[in-house]
Design a protein around this motif. Structure first.
Motif, PDB file in Angstrom:
ATOM      1  N   UNK A  60       1.167  -1.203   0.032  1.00  0.00           N
ATOM      2  CA  UNK A  60      -0.095   0.126   0.031  1.00  0.00           C
ATOM      3  C   UNK A  60       1.203   1.486   0.201  1.00  0.00           C
ATOM      4  N   UNK A  61       0.500   2.710  -1.231  1.00  0.00           N
ATOM      5  CA  UNK A  61       1.364   3.325  -1.277  1.00  0.00           C
ATOM      6  C   UNK A  61       2.457   3.338  -1.463  1.00  0.00           C
ATOM      7  N   UNK A  62       2.629   2.588  -2.914  1.00  0.00           N
ATOM      8  CA  UNK A  62       3.928   2.169  -3.422  1.00  0.00           C
ATOM      9  C   UNK A  62       5.470   3.191  -3.140  1.00  0.00           C
ATOM     10  N   UNK A  63       4.970   4.210  -3.067  1.00  0.00           N
ATOM     11  CA  UNK A  63       6.050   5.695  -2.627  1.00  0.00           C
ATOM     12  C   UNK A  63       7.472   5.248  -1.377  1.00  0.00           C
ATOM     13  N   UNK A  64       6.332   4.973  -0.992  1.00  0.00           N
ATOM     14  CA  UNK A  64       6.725   4.508   0.924  1.00  0.00           C
ATOM     15  C   UNK A  64       6.642   3.342   1.040  1.00  0.00           C
ATOM     16  N   UNK A  65       6.223   2.222   0.941  1.00  0.00           N
ATOM     17  CA  UNK A  65       6.640   0.702   0.946  1.00  0.00           C
ATOM     18  C   UNK A  65       8.741   1.051   0.669  1.00  0.00           C
ATOM     19  N   UNK A  66       8.271   1.109  -1.427  1.00  0.00           N
ATOM     20  CA  UNK A  66       9.670   1.045  -1.445  1.00  0.00           C
ATOM     21  C   UNK A  66      10.991   1.612  -0.611  1.00  0.00           C
ATOM     22  N   UNK A  67      10.431   3.138  -0.144  1.00  0.00           N
ATOM     23  CA  UNK A  67      11.554   3.785   0.288  1.00  0.00           C
ATOM     24  C   UNK A  67      11.798   2.605   1.552  1.00  0.00           C
ATOM     25  N   UNK A  68      10.024   2.433   2.399  1.00  0.00           N
ATOM     26  CA  UNK A  68      10.841   2.291   3.793  1.00  0.00           C
ATOM     27  C   UNK A  68      11.893   0.739   3.813  1.00  0.00           C
ATOM     28  N   UNK A  69      11.761  -0.248   2.427  1.00  0.00           N
ATOM     29  CA  UNK A  69      11.907  -1.191   2.014  1.00  0.00           C
ATOM     30  C   UNK A  69      13.274  -1.210   1.907  1.00  0.00           C
ATOM     31  N   UNK A  70      14.400  -0.330   1.262  1.00  0.00           N
ATOM     32  CA  UNK A  70      14.996  -0.096   0.919  1.00  0.00           C
ATOM     33  C   UNK A  70      16.227   0.336   2.085  1.00  0.00           C
ATOM     34  N   UNK A  71      15.576   1.784   3.164  1.00  0.00           N
ATOM     35  CA  UNK A  71      15.712   2.283   4.125  1.00  0.00           C
ATOM     36  C   UNK A  71      16.380   0.958   5.236  1.00  0.00           C
ATOM     37  N   UNK A  72      15.499  -0.116   5.862  1.00  0.00           N
ATOM     38  CA  UNK A  72      14.883  -0.671   6.214  1.00  0.00           C
ATOM     39  C   UNK A  72      16.568  -1.507   6.494  1.00  0.00           C
ATOM     40  N   UNK A  73      17.019  -1.580   7.480  1.00  0.00           N
ATOM     41  CA  UNK A  73      17.780  -2.834   8.142  1.00  0.00           C
ATOM     42  C   UNK A  73      17.908  -3.576   9.324  1.00  0.00           C
ATOM     43  N   UNK A  74      18.394  -4.682  10.640  1.00  0.00           N
ATOM     44  CA  UNK A  74      18.386  -5.640  11.195  1.00  0.00           C
ATOM     45  C   UNK A  74      19.164  -3.717  12.141  1.00  0.00           C
ATOM     46  N   UNK A  75      19.745  -3.538  11.928  1.00  0.00           N
ATOM     47  CA  UNK A  75      20.585  -2.435  12.875  1.00  0.00           C
ATOM     48  C   UNK A  75      19.564  -1.181  13.118  1.00  0.00           C
ATOM     49  N   UNK A  76      18.253  -1.389  12.456  1.00  0.00           N
ATOM     50  CA  UNK A  76      17.026   0.170  12.623  1.00  0.00           C
ATOM     51  C   UNK A  76      16.554  -0.460  13.099  1.00  0.00           C
ATOM     52  N   UNK A  77      16.205  -1.944  13.509  1.00  0.00           N
ATOM     53  CA  UNK A  77      14.917  -2.579  14.077  1.00  0.00           C
ATOM     54  C   UNK A  77      15.513  -2.984  15.056  1.00  0.00           C
ATOM     55  N   UNK A  78      17.055  -3.345  15.647  1.00  0.00           N
ATOM     56  CA  UNK A  78      17.265  -3.155  16.883  1.00  0.00           C
ATOM     57  C   UNK A  78      17.528  -1.716  17.247  1.00  0.00           C
ATOM     58  N   UNK A  79      17.613  -0.661  16.639  1.00  0.00           N
ATOM     59  CA  UNK A  79      17.698   0.354  17.334  1.00  0.00           C
ATOM     60  C   UNK A  79      16.025   1.219  17.577  1.00  0.00           C
ATOM     61  N   UNK A  80      15.434   0.601  16.924  1.00  0.00           N
ATOM     62  CA  UNK A  80      13.735   1.127  16.853  1.00  0.00           C
ATOM     63  C   UNK A  80      13.555   0.021  18.749  1.00  0.00           C
ATOM     64  N   UNK A  81      13.641  -0.914  18.830  1.00  0.00           N
ATOM     65  CA  UNK A  81      13.308  -1.569  19.594  1.00  0.00           C
ATOM     66  C   UNK A  81      13.841  -0.905  21.041  1.00  0.00           C
ATOM     67  N   UNK A  82      15.443  -0.968  20.601  1.00  0.00           N
ATOM     68  CA  UNK A  82      16.939  -0.351  21.913  1.00  0.00           C
ATOM     69  C   UNK A  82      15.809   1.432  22.083  1.00  0.00           C
ATOM     70  N   UNK A  83      15.499   2.141  21.330  1.00  0.00           N
ATOM     71  CA  UNK A  83      14.746   3.459  21.987  1.00  0.00           C
ATOM     72  C   UNK A  83      14.301   3.099  22.474  1.00  0.00           C
ATOM     73  N   UNK A  84      12.796   2.120  22.418  1.00  0.00           N
ATOM     74  CA  UNK A  84      11.650   2.308  22.922  1.00  0.00           C
ATOM     75  C   UNK A  84      11.614   1.567  24.560  1.00  0.00           C
ATOM     76  N   UNK A  85      12.918   0.595  24.361  1.00  0.00           N
ATOM     77  CA  UNK A  85      13.067   0.440  25.643  1.00  0.00           C
ATOM     78  C   UNK A  85      13.624   1.455  26.726  1.00  0.00           C
ATOM     79  N   UNK A  86      14.587   2.008  26.452  1.00  0.00           N
ATOM     80  CA  UNK A  86      15.252   3.042  26.652  1.00  0.00           C
ATOM     81  C   UNK A  86      14.259   4.577  27.045  1.00  0.00           C
ATOM     82  N   UNK A  87      13.321   4.674  26.343  1.00  0.00           N
ATOM     83  CA  UNK A  87      11.983   5.709  26.392  1.00  0.00           C
ATOM     84  C   UNK A  87      11.524   5.070  27.880  1.00  0.00           C
TER      85      UNK A  87
END
Length: 394
Positions: free
Chosen positions: A1-28
């Motif tokens: 859905x919304x191909x423009x954003x899906x394409x950009x997100x999937x291109x930018x995604x990495x396991x490092x960013x996923x870990x950053x997301x979870x670690x930031x939530x835990x810190x907050x």
């Protein structure tokens, strides 16, 4: 859905960013999430958002038109709490993201409830997605943080001192939603208190803060009342059915009044046909329906493939519904070219003396399994778990 954003997100995604997301939530939150966080948000077009809101407004209208005595019948006799309110303080509504017969993506109502969800967490979750992926900020929720906080403060604290307001739960440190409790404490300055730590004197309730008893005047209630009997040897500080001098946010009776109990009476193109089990007509085919207990939580007790043998042995048929099956459409593409399905929960609050609730946030849940529950997914699946929806132009 919304191909423009899906394409950009999937291109930018990495396991490092996923870990950053979870670690930031835990810190907050000061605590790690006890439920799975999806790697990806949901991207949904504004046209779909319009369908969500139109369906929700129709459902709200229908609920407002129901006589109070009809709603009150939903509350079991042994669960009725004194000092009921004219309307709930919270209203949440879940829609599956489905494909219609003509091929368009549309919402289908799954369930609704007048029980608080992850209000504090979801705003922080959205913020954190935007911090890790800055391009998401252009399609984020437009409600300013100060307005969001003021709405919850007015609703939960009202005119009281935050010290006299508590978030009430059973063994809160053991709950999967503990991070939301911590973020609520930060946002509103209130304490989370276990039901076993509350003391009752006459009609008043107290909790201990820094070694001193503090009167409780408002309760932000996160206890599901009908689950109390299922906890062996629970030493609660008071009985919910006591006539006590506190303000419930939201009143426990509303957990029953706005629930799957309403599904058989609601009518809309995005509301699947439902029946109480004891009223299921002979002309309908059981294969086309899902069996659900009226007051189950988090998918507990749901049977996707009920049979006559299963339904006939149920004694309290009035406490079950059969809801016409809907098909969740797998449209959320992951980095491996596989697709997830999802549902979205709209998080409303309902201020006292106001005609209509206000939409504050949303909560997404993604899956690759038959049910939207992480436990049903393969262990190595991605794009599953708790998420957040972003809306924009296709």
């Amino acid at each position: 859905m919304i191909p423009k954003y899906r394409k950009q997100f999937n291109q930018e995604f990495s396991q490092e960013k996923y870990s950053q997301l979870k670690e930031s939530l835990a810190q907050k939150g000061g605590i790690a999430t006890a439920f799975r966080i999806s790697e990806s948000p949901l991207f949904l077009p504004n046209e779909f958002k319009s369908k969500l809101l139109e369906a929700s407004e129709s459902i709200i209208d229908q609920i407002k038109a129901l006589p109070a005595e009809v709603l009150y019948k939903a509350v079991p006799d042994n669960c009725r709490v004194p000092n009921d309110t004219l309307q709930p303080h919270f209203f949440t509504i879940d829609f599956g993201i489905c494909r219609s017969e003509n091929g368009t993506i549309e919402p289908q109502l799954i369930e609704l409830q007048a029980f608080p969800s992850l209000y504090a967490f979801q705003q922080v979750f959205e913020d954190t997605f935007c911090e890790v992926y800055p391009f998401l900020s252009e399609i984020r929720n437009t409600m300013p943080h100060a307005e969001f906080k003021n709405h919850l403060k007015k609703l939960i604290i009202g005119d009281e001192n935050p010290e006299n307001v508590i978030l009430l739960e059973i063994f809160p440190e053991k709950q999967k939603t503990a991070i939301d409790f911590a973020l609520t404490e930060q946002l509103l300055g209130i304490k989370t208190v276990c039901l076993t730590k509350v003391k009752k004197e006459g009609r008043k309730l107290f909790y201990e803060n820094n070694g001193k008893p503090v009167e409780i005047r408002r309760i932000y209630n996160r206890v599901i009342f009908d689950e109390l009997d299922r906890i062996p040897d629970l030493k609660a500080g008071f009985d919910f059915r006591d006539d006590i001098d506190v303000k419930w946010i939201t009143h426990p009776n509303w957990f029953f009044k706005i629930s799957k109990f309403l599904l058989p009476v609601l009518k809309h193109q995005f509301v699947p046909k439902s029946y109480f089990l004891h009223e299921f007509p002979e002309h309908e085919n059981l294969d086309n329906f899902v069996l659900k207990p009226l007051f189950s939580f988090a998918g507990s007790g749901v049977n996707l493939n009920p049979t006559k043998e299963i339904t006939e042995v149920i004694e309290d048929k009035e406490n079950y519904i059969l809801q016409r099956k809907v098909t969740y459409e797998p449209i959320f593409e992951d980095i491996n070219g596989e697709f997830s399905k999802a549902e979205i929960r709209l998080l409303y609050i309902w201020h006292e003396n106001e005609e209509r609730p206000i939409l504050l946030e949303n909560l997404g849940r993604m899956t690759k399994a038959a049910m939207v529950n992480v436990d049903f997914n393969k262990k190595d699946a991605i794009w599953i778990g708790s998420s957040n929806a972003f809306f924009g132009e296709e």
